[in-house]
Design a protein around this motif. Structure first.
Motif, PDB file in Angstrom:
ATOM      1  N   LYS A  26       0.839  -1.204   0.000  1.00  0.00           N
ATOM      2  CA  LYS A  26       0.000   0.000   0.000  1.00  0.00           C
ATOM      3  C   LYS A  26       0.869   1.248   0.000  1.00  0.00           C
ATOM      4  N   THR A  27       0.470   2.247  -0.781  1.00  0.00           N
ATOM      5  CA  THR A  27       1.214   3.510  -0.797  1.00  0.00           C
ATOM      6  C   THR A  27       0.863   4.321   0.450  1.00  0.00           C
ATOM      7  N   ALA A  28       1.843   5.060   0.935  1.00  0.00           N
ATOM      8  CA  ALA A  28       1.658   5.864   2.149  1.00  0.00           C
ATOM      9  C   ALA A  28       0.893   7.141   1.819  1.00  0.00           C
ATOM     10  N   GLY A  29      -0.082   7.450   2.635  1.00  0.00           N
ATOM     11  CA  GLY A  29      -0.910   8.636   2.419  1.00  0.00           C
ATOM     12  C   GLY A  29      -0.290   9.907   2.975  1.00  0.00           C
ATOM     13  N   PHE A  30      -1.040  10.992   2.847  1.00  0.00           N
ATOM     14  CA  PHE A  30      -0.538  12.306   3.234  1.00  0.00           C
ATOM     15  C   PHE A  30      -0.150  12.366   4.706  1.00  0.00           C
ATOM     16  N   TRP A  31      -1.034  11.926   5.610  1.00  0.00           N
ATOM     17  CA  TRP A  31      -0.774  12.100   7.033  1.00  0.00           C
ATOM     18  C   TRP A  31       0.399  11.250   7.515  1.00  0.00           C
ATOM     19  N   THR A  32       0.518  10.042   6.995  1.00  0.00           N
ATOM     20  CA  THR A  32       1.655   9.203   7.379  1.00  0.00           C
ATOM     21  C   THR A  32       2.957   9.872   6.972  1.00  0.00           C
ATOM     22  N   TRP A  91      19.438   3.428   3.255  1.00  0.00           N
ATOM     23  CA  TRP A  91      18.404   2.597   3.872  1.00  0.00           C
ATOM     24  C   TRP A  91      17.058   2.633   3.152  1.00  0.00           C
ATOM     25  N   GLY A  92      16.895   3.557   2.213  1.00  0.00           N
ATOM     26  CA  GLY A  92      15.603   3.680   1.543  1.00  0.00           C
ATOM     27  C   GLY A  92      14.567   4.401   2.385  1.00  0.00           C
ATOM     28  N   GLN A  93      14.993   4.899   3.548  1.00  0.00           N
ATOM     29  CA  GLN A  93      14.070   5.586   4.449  1.00  0.00           C
ATOM     30  C   GLN A  93      14.853   6.423   5.449  1.00  0.00           C
ATOM     31  N   THR A  94      14.225   7.483   5.894  1.00  0.00           N
ATOM     32  CA  THR A  94      14.795   8.327   6.937  1.00  0.00           C
ATOM     33  C   THR A  94      14.336   7.799   8.298  1.00  0.00           C
ATOM     34  N   VAL A  95      14.781   8.440   9.366  1.00  0.00           N
ATOM     35  CA  VAL A  95      14.376   8.006  10.706  1.00  0.00           C
ATOM     36  C   VAL A  95      12.856   8.095  10.872  1.00  0.00           C
ATOM     37  N   GLY A  96      12.280   9.182  10.387  1.00  0.00           N
ATOM     38  CA  GLY A  96      10.827   9.338  10.463  1.00  0.00           C
ATOM     39  C   GLY A  96      10.087   8.233   9.730  1.00  0.00           C
ATOM     40  N   LYS A  97      10.568   7.883   8.548  1.00  0.00           N
ATOM     41  CA  LYS A  97       9.951   6.792   7.789  1.00  0.00           C
ATOM     42  C   LYS A  97      10.148   5.445   8.482  1.00  0.00           C
ATOM     43  N   MET A  98      11.310   5.256   9.108  1.00  0.00           N
ATOM     44  CA  MET A  98      11.540   4.010   9.855  1.00  0.00           C
ATOM     45  C   MET A  98      10.530   3.870  10.995  1.00  0.00           C
ATOM     46  N   VAL A  99      10.296   4.961  11.704  1.00  0.00           N
ATOM     47  CA  VAL A  99       9.373   4.935  12.846  1.00  0.00           C
ATOM     48  C   VAL A  99       7.964   4.551  12.389  1.00  0.00           C
ATOM     49  N   LEU A 100       7.544   5.073  11.241  1.00  0.00           N
ATOM     50  CA  LEU A 100       6.180   4.833  10.759  1.00  0.00           C
ATOM     51  C   LEU A 100       6.079   3.671   9.773  1.00  0.00           C
ATOM     52  N   GLY A 101       7.193   2.992   9.509  1.00  0.00           N
ATOM     53  CA  GLY A 101       7.156   1.794   8.676  1.00  0.00           C
ATOM     54  C   GLY A 101       6.892   2.041   7.213  1.00  0.00           C
ATOM     55  N   ILE A 102       7.440   3.134   6.672  1.00  0.00           N
ATOM     56  CA  ILE A 102       7.295   3.416   5.242  1.00  0.00           C
ATOM     57  C   ILE A 102       8.682   3.580   4.631  1.00  0.00           C
ATOM     58  N   ARG A 103       8.758   3.406   3.312  1.00  0.00           N
ATOM     59  CA  ARG A 103      10.042   3.559   2.636  1.00  0.00           C
ATOM     60  C   ARG A 103       9.847   4.051   1.205  1.00  0.00           C
ATOM     61  N   VAL A 156       6.238   6.275  -2.171  1.00  0.00           N
ATOM     62  CA  VAL A 156       6.466   5.891  -0.776  1.00  0.00           C
ATOM     63  C   VAL A 156       5.428   4.838  -0.405  1.00  0.00           C
ATOM     64  N   ILE A 157       5.902   3.690   0.088  1.00  0.00           N
ATOM     65  CA  ILE A 157       5.010   2.575   0.387  1.00  0.00           C
ATOM     66  C   ILE A 157       5.131   2.162   1.854  1.00  0.00           C
ATOM     67  N   HIS A 158       4.089   1.506   2.346  1.00  0.00           N
ATOM     68  CA  HIS A 158       4.150   0.873   3.664  1.00  0.00           C
ATOM     69  C   HIS A 158       4.957  -0.411   3.520  1.00  0.00           C
ATOM     70  N   GLU A 159       5.768  -0.721   4.515  1.00  0.00           N
ATOM     71  CA  GLU A 159       6.600  -1.918   4.445  1.00  0.00           C
ATOM     72  C   GLU A 159       5.821  -3.198   4.690  1.00  0.00           C
ATOM     73  N   ARG A 160       4.781  -3.141   5.500  1.00  0.00           N
ATOM     74  CA  ARG A 160       4.075  -4.364   5.883  1.00  0.00           C
ATOM     75  C   ARG A 160       2.559  -4.285   5.696  1.00  0.00           C
ATOM     76  N   THR A 161       2.077  -3.329   4.964  1.00  0.00           N
ATOM     77  CA  THR A 161       0.639  -3.208   4.736  1.00  0.00           C
ATOM     78  C   THR A 161       0.352  -3.426   3.259  1.00  0.00           C
ATOM     79  N   PHE A 162      -0.538  -4.365   2.984  1.00  0.00           N
ATOM     80  CA  PHE A 162      -0.868  -4.702   1.607  1.00  0.00           C
ATOM     81  C   PHE A 162      -2.296  -4.287   1.295  1.00  0.00           C
ATOM     82  N   GLU A 163      -2.553  -4.065  -0.002  1.00  0.00           N
ATOM     83  CA  GLU A 163      -3.909  -3.773  -0.445  1.00  0.00           C
ATOM     84  C   GLU A 163      -4.221  -4.684  -1.633  1.00  0.00           C
ATOM     85  N   PRO A 164      -5.483  -5.128  -1.756  1.00  0.00           N
ATOM     86  CA  PRO A 164      -5.823  -6.038  -2.849  1.00  0.00           C
ATOM     87  C   PRO A 164      -5.835  -5.325  -4.189  1.00  0.00           C
ATOM     88  N   LYS A 165      -5.475  -6.080  -5.202  1.00  0.00           N
ATOM     89  CA  LYS A 165      -5.510  -5.565  -6.564  1.00  0.00           C
ATOM     90  C   LYS A 165      -6.064  -6.681  -7.441  1.00  0.00           C
TER      91      LYS A 165
END
Length: 197
Positions: A26-32, A91-103, A156-165
């Motif tokens: 899943k792609t990361a949204g605005f608030w994340t 790393w493909g992500q900053t500290v903020g992205k690491m905390v929220l699980g996005i890359r 920017v995607i979530h590392e562990r959240t999937f969405e159906p396609k």
């Protein structure tokens, strides 16, 4: 006895449609992305307060200006952009992205190159930071892409959240001709299909 039957007189065979569920990250949204960016700002300002500020204080460089801009401003900007470039490339992500699980990943699935990261995190981010409204566009664009994502062909995607396609597969081929073989006693009908290869 064999008799040829015109295909036009036969009812069309139903097309078989097979639907398979596929999953993608899943792609990361605005608030994340917004909260990740705020965490990164805290990290950058903390690094600046620990390193750059004491350096300028003890060396007396606080009053040095280049083109009416304090040297301290140049150094903190350099640290800001270098932080995003180096962290994203390694790393493909900053500290903020690491905390929220996005890359950050490239659209084509290949590893991020230095050129891609430079265009995304330096040039693209400079444009987004300079014109704030462009960053808000993340909430409205497909796959929640910012201007720097479009410049570098990244998302920017979530590392562990999937969405159906859903994937729809069509199966079955219309026959070219049908031939009906009738035996002499009419005991059995055998239908053969000549299909296109």
């Amino acid at each position: 006895m064999a008799e040829a039957i015109d295909v036009g007189t036969l009812p069309p065979e139903p097309m078989q449609i097979k639907k398979e569920m596929d999953y993608q990250l899943k792609t990361a949204g605005f608030w994340t992305r917004f909260w990740a960016y705020l965490i990164d700002l805290i990290v950058v300002f903390s690094i600046s307060a620990i390193t750059v500020k004491p350096l300028f204080f003890f060396t007396g460089w606080e009053n040095i200006e280049i083109s009416h801009i304090p040297l301290y401003g140049y150094m903190t900007s350099l640290l800001f952009y270098a932080y995003f470039v180096v962290m994203t490339k390694i790393w493909g992500q900053t500290v903020g992205k690491m905390v929220l699980g996005i890359r950050v990943v490239s659209d084509n699935g290949k590893p991020l190159s230095w050129a891609t990261v430079f265009f995304r995190e330096w040039i693209g981010r400079f444009i987004s930071v300079t014109i704030d409204i462009l960053y808000i566009l993340v909430a409205f664009t497909p796959n929640h892409k910012a201007i720097h994502d479009y410049i570098a062909d990244t998302k920017v995607i979530h590392e562990r959240t999937f969405e159906p396609k859903a994937k729809i597969l069509e199966a079955g081929v219309q026959p070219k001709q049908k031939t009906v073989d009738l035996d002499e006693n009419n005991r059995e009908d055998t239908i053969t299909n000549d299909r296109e290869s």
